[in-house]
Design a protein around this motif. Structure first.
Motif, PDB file in Angstrom:
ATOM      1  N   LEU A   1       0.794   8.198   5.792  1.00  0.00           N
ATOM      2  CA  LEU A   1       0.983   6.982   4.996  1.00  0.00           C
ATOM      3  C   LEU A   1       0.188   5.785   5.518  1.00  0.00           C
ATOM      4  O   LEU A   1      -0.127   4.868   4.770  1.00  0.00           O
ATOM      5  CB  LEU A   1       2.471   6.597   4.961  1.00  0.00           C
TER       6      LEU A   1
ATOM      7  N   ARG B   1      -3.094   4.054   7.911  1.00  0.00           N
ATOM      8  CA  ARG B   1      -4.498   4.369   8.230  1.00  0.00           C
ATOM      9  C   ARG B   1      -4.800   4.276   9.725  1.00  0.00           C
ATOM     10  O   ARG B   1      -5.912   4.583  10.137  1.00  0.00           O
ATOM     11  CB  ARG B   1      -5.422   3.416   7.468  1.00  0.00           C
TER      12      ARG B   1
ATOM     13  N   GLU C   1       0.831  -1.212   0.000  1.00  0.00           N
ATOM     14  CA  GLU C   1       0.000   0.000   0.000  1.00  0.00           C
ATOM     15  C   GLU C   1       0.872   1.271   0.000  1.00  0.00           C
ATOM     16  O   GLU C   1       0.534   2.274  -0.626  1.00  0.00           O
ATOM     17  CB  GLU C   1      -0.867  -0.033   1.266  1.00  0.00           C
TER      18      GLU C   1
ATOM     19  N   GLN D   1       1.724   9.195  -3.534  1.00  0.00           N
ATOM     20  CA  GLN D   1       0.603  10.137  -3.537  1.00  0.00           C
ATOM     21  C   GLN D   1       0.780  11.274  -2.532  1.00  0.00           C
ATOM     22  O   GLN D   1       0.441  12.420  -2.812  1.00  0.00           O
ATOM     23  CB  GLN D   1      -0.702   9.397  -3.204  1.00  0.00           C
ATOM     24  N   LYS D   2       1.316  10.937  -1.353  1.00  0.00           N
ATOM     25  CA  LYS D   2       1.301  11.914  -0.251  1.00  0.00           C
ATOM     26  C   LYS D   2       2.599  12.719  -0.129  1.00  0.00           C
ATOM     27  O   LYS D   2       2.603  13.772   0.487  1.00  0.00           O
ATOM     28  CB  LYS D   2       1.064  11.189   1.092  1.00  0.00           C
TER      29      LYS D   2
ATOM     30  N   THR E   1       0.697   5.073  -1.292  1.00  0.00           N
ATOM     31  CA  THR E   1       0.540   6.298  -0.482  1.00  0.00           C
ATOM     32  C   THR E   1       1.812   7.141  -0.459  1.00  0.00           C
ATOM     33  O   THR E   1       1.748   8.364  -0.357  1.00  0.00           O
ATOM     34  CB  THR E   1       0.099   5.950   0.957  1.00  0.00           C
TER      35      THR E   1
END
Length: 933
Positions: free
Chosen positions: A333, A335, A242, A252-253, A249
């Motif tokens: 990053l 959850r 992930e 993306q982040k 992530t």
């Protein structure tokens, strides 16, 4: 008075009244908190403007050729200051120059009340990383278009003042009252401003919900972390997919994220070690992104196992980076929520109880102490941690802070109202509740050698910057004692009438001085001080005598002398041992005196808890000193100990430092750490020598039975980014040509500076060599063109010197010791790294000498197993300063030909990334460098 006039001057130098004159004046007028007027003029100094001033300000001789003289404009300037405060960023400089110029032309000096924005910034923005105008404006986000031009600097100083005034007006009532008690000693005439704030606050009914106050001290309320940790709903492999996979992530982040294959490998290695209850050595080369790589599995493991994990670093810089940069990134990053906190040793945290006692005594405070107190009372309205590392105190402020740190809170009673307000106790509580506790090697080792009583319990840990663990463990398993510490402790006790500890305690009880048996206290204290002074002077002379008879000892700076019971000059050594015995008797007498005072106060008065705590703390400190003196001089030495004395050769005759360390800390670490913990991960960019972990494994005592090793290569393309150059024509130091070698080094620095436009970091192994090189370079270098910054010569901390280096377009930075690691200068600011000598420790250093002897006695090769690996790891640290990103390019220039000529040279070359190597004459190398750039 509601008119403020801000002035900034550009001058030909720093010496008013001698040869220097004003070349530009910038003035800004503030009324009713708004800038209402400005004035600017160039002035003819009637002398040549130095080139470096022209480079700094852009003002040349031609600019001022037809400008008025100061005398022509003096009346106009004086008029602007009528009925106003005079404000400047460093008032003594600007007002000093102004008044000298006024005096020279027969005008009266300005005697306006003054406000110094340097001093006020230190007090009101104590967490600012620097108090230079350029760095303050950056910190406070004030736009500064033309630094080093008078009107531009005056405008930003005016804006800075308005921010300072705004901050002052936002302070709580109690803080304003404390500042009013302190303002008389300050340089700024700040009474009226503070008094106005006090008047407004007296009629304010609304309370700030973020503030608390107790016993006249206002402080910020701690935030309660209400978020509870939550078990991840995925396996670790799924989590890594992930995060790390394409479009995960991480991509993306994180802005400008570059995929690093080694990062995932490291995360998996850490997780495997945790799961298998194994220890691990992981060398993660520069650019791997190791902090994120180990944080992901550490946080996952702590949450899923519901067990706290400790992360230990060597530098506070890395701790700050983990807490402020990496952990917030991890929160984006993953959850699941988690709790991470920082825990340091008690000496880092302020004690509000001790501060309150010190704030009530101001009559003997000098300027530095007053400034420190003012900074601290304002800082308390901002800090939630109480960690003094958040602010930069003046130099003697740290000595004052040691009196008000949590170190002085020993045995604080949990029922005391101060207990719930103790920052150290709050930090401990946060650590007890956290999944991740970040600490430093010093506290980790202190905890280890004190039966694990300081850190909350843990079974797994990450040791970052692990190449420092051995030295830190040795220091904390050893002893240290010095003259300044001992005399400071005795001075703190004080005589019956001199406003120190004993006097203060007695003043709390009416009639105590008359009723208590105190007649011997002053005599014993004076004798203890005298004996301390006498002992340390004797030790100084003893080392000096040995120094004169042993030419291998260092000629400058600090001289170290290793002592061993059976090898000293019997007559002189026996005298020293007798003096130590006498001193321990006097220290015991002081302990007895404290016990006697406590006994009588309990018996005859209502003895206060805080006074009892004070007496207990000082009793413990005295006993510690007795124990250390006995260990160092009176208890028979074993071959497992190294004891040595250090003196400042040209310092005070009692500037003496005493040390003791274990010869081999590996066995201690094996027994007390690696065998009792489930899994310890040791990581650093420099753990291997010639691609092998054998050295570090032996030094730290880690068994092979449950050990994983992993080397993560850097993602950087060193082949394309770096050139390694070694000159073959430098004079050989071996044949006594030290001065010739230094000259050759300086010539190479000058030649390379031309090619790389400065942007050079030069690493020395000896401060003496750095100093001599600086002297030569200062004479030869075009100072107008290059900024020359030298550790120990240019003022400021390592961070300040690094920032100054990055500020200039063309700069050369000379560094030693601490500059070999932990200094990041990415991008074009650094294009050339010069390593003057291979970083071997001096063979006569007591620890080096003793450890070498110990290894020889075991039939081992001390050079190959100790000296060389240490030097290689240090060399790798130095090499790592140059390339900090994929776009960096540069030259590593090694002046020491041993890297090529000596049989062991290959160990250095084979321990760094594979880079193109040139071994040529200096002129050929310069040609090559020119072409390459």
């Amino acid at each position: 008075m509601n008119r403020y006039v801000v002035i900034d001057l550009e001058t030909t130098g720093n010496a008013p009244g001698k040869e220097d004159r004003i070349i530009e004046v910038g003035i800004v007028v503030i009324e009713n908190d708004s800038i209402v007027d400005s004035y600017s003029t160039l002035l003819n100094p009637k002398k040549e403007i130095p080139l470096f001033i022209t480079n700094l300000t852009g003002i040349s001789d031609s600019d001022v050729a037809y400008a008025p003289s100061f005398e022509d404009n003096a009346d106009e300037i004086i008029q602007l200051f009528t009925d106003s405060y005079l404000i400047a960023h460093n008032v003594p400089f600007d007002l000093g120059f102004l008044n000298v110029e006024l005096e020279n032309c027969g005008k009266p000096k300005l005697i306006n009340p003054v406000l110094d924005t340097v001093e006020l910034s230190r007090i009101l923005f104590p967490t600012s990383p620097s108090f230079k105008l350029s760095q303050l404006t950056e910190y406070l986000e004030i736009n500064h278009n033309e630094p080093h031009r008078a009107l531009s600097d005056a405008f930003v100083t005016a804006k800075l003042f308005l921010k300072l005034k705004e901050k002052m007006e936002s302070l709580p009532y109690e803080t304003i009252v404390q500042l009013l008690h302190l303002e008389k000693t300050l340089k700024s005439d700040v009474y009226e401003l503070l008094h106005n704030c006090q008047e407004k606050l007296m009629f304010q009914t609304e309370e700030d919900p973020n503030m608390d106050s107790y016993h006249g001290i206002a402080y910020r309320r701690s935030k309660q972390d209400k978020e509870s940790p939550m078990t991840p709903d995925c396996s670790f492999g799924e989590l890594l997919d992930e995060i790390y996979e394409d479009n995960g992530t991480m991509e993306q982040k994180i802005v400008n994220y570059e995929k690093r294959p080694g990062q995932r490998v490291m995360s998996e290695t850490v997780f495997d070690a945790f799961q298998g209850h194994q220890h691990a050595f992981i060398e993660a080369e520069t650019g791997t992104g190791k902090s994120l790589a180990y944080l992901i599995p550490t946080i996952y493991e702590a949450i899923t196992e519901n067990k706290r994990i400790v992360i230990s670093t060597f530098t506070t810089q890395l701790q700050t980076q983990l807490l402020e940069d990496e952990i917030p990134m991890i929160r984006q990053l993953v959850r699941f929520p988690f709790k991470a906190t920082l825990l340091k040793g008690k000496s880092h945290y302020i004690s509000l109880e001790r501060l309150e006692q010190e704030l009530s005594h101001t009559q003997h405070d000098n300027y530095d102490i007053t400034l420190t107190k003012a900074m601290i009372v304002v800082w308390l309205t901002d800090t939630v941690t109480g960690d003094i590392d958040e602010i930069q105190l003046p130099s003697s402020g740290y000595m004052f802070f040691s009196r008000i740190s949590a170190d002085m809170e020993d045995n604080i009673d949990p029922s005391s109202p101060w207990f719930s307000r103790s920052y150290y106790q709050k930090a401990r509580r946060r650590a007890q509740q956290a999944n991740i506790v970040i600490t430093n090697h010093a506290l980790l080792c202190t905890d280890m050698f004190n039966d694990y009583q300081l850190l909350p319990s843990y079974h797994k840990a990450i040791i970052d910057e692990a190449h420092h663990l051995e030295d830190t463990a040795s220091r904390h398993y050893g002893l240290k004692l010095d003259y300044v510490h001992l005399q400071y402790m005795l001075n703190q006790l004080g005589k019956v009438e001199d406003n120190k500890l004993i006097s203060k305690i007695l003043s709390h009880y009416n009639g105590a001085r008359e009723q208590l048996p105190l007649e011997n206290w002053d005599i014993v204290l004076e004798e203890a001080k005298h004996e301390t002074d006498d002992l340390f002077r004797h030790l100084f002379q003893y080392v000096l005598d040995q120094h004169k008879s042993d030419k291998s000892l260092s000629d400058i700076g600090r001289t170290q002398y290793r002592f061993e019971d059976g090898k000293e000059i019997p007559d002189k050594w026996n005298v020293i041992k007798e003096m130590v015995t006498r001193l321990t008797f006097y220290l015991r007498d002081l302990i007895h005196g404290l016990a006697l005072i406590e006994f009588h106060l309990v018996k005859q008065f209502d003895f206060q808890t805080e006074d009892k705590e004070e007496i207990q703390v000082h009793t413990e400190h005295l006993q510690e000193c007795i124990d250390r003196l006995e260990q160092l001089f009176l208890i028979a030495q074993t071959d497992k100990q190294i004891k040595w004395i250090e003196i400042e050769t040209y310092g005070a005759k009692n500037a003496v430092y005493l040390y003791s360390e274990p010869t081999d800390v590996a066995r201690v670490l094996a027994d007390h750490f690696f065998q009792v913990k489930d899994s310890i991960i040791l990581t650093s960019a420099t753990l291997t020598m010639k691609q092998s972990f054998d050295f570090i494994q032996a030094r730290l005592g880690v068994s092979s039975e449950r050990l994983i090793t992993q080397k993560i290569a850097s993602p950087f393309s060193y082949q394309d980014q770096v050139q390694l150059m070694v000159p073959n024509d430098f004079p050989d130091i071996k044949y006594g040509k030290m001065d010739d070698f230094i000259y050759a080094t300086c010539e190479a620095i000058l030649s390379l500076a031309e090619i790389t436009k400065g942007r050079m970091l030069v690493l020395f192994t000896s401060y003496d060599m750095l100093k001599k090189s600086h002297t030569i370079l200062k004479e030869s270098l075009d100072i107008g063109k290059y900024a020359l910054i030298a550790q120990g010569i240019s003022s400021g901390s390592r961070t300040r010197l690094k920032k100054n280096f990055q500020t200039f377009d063309q700069a050369i930075l000379l560094g030693t010791s601490s500059f070999w690691e932990g200094v990041d200068i990415p991008g074009e600011a650094l294009s050339c790294l010069m390593i003057v000598r291979l970083p071997f420790q001096p063979p006569d250093h007591p620890v080096h000498e003793a450890k070498s002897t110990y290894l020889k006695e075991q039939g081992k090769n001390a050079f190959m197993e100790f000296s060389l690996p240490n030097a290689v790891i240090r060399f790798k640290q130095g090499f790592g300063r140059l390339i900090r990103s994929t776009s960096d390019r540069g030259i590593v220039f090694v002046c020491d030909t041993r890297i090529i000529k000596a049989r062991y040279g290959k160990y250095f070359i084979e321990s760094i990334p594979n880079v193109p190597l040139s071994y040529e004459t200096t002129p050929l190398l310069m040609e090559k460098a020119k072409k390459w750039f």
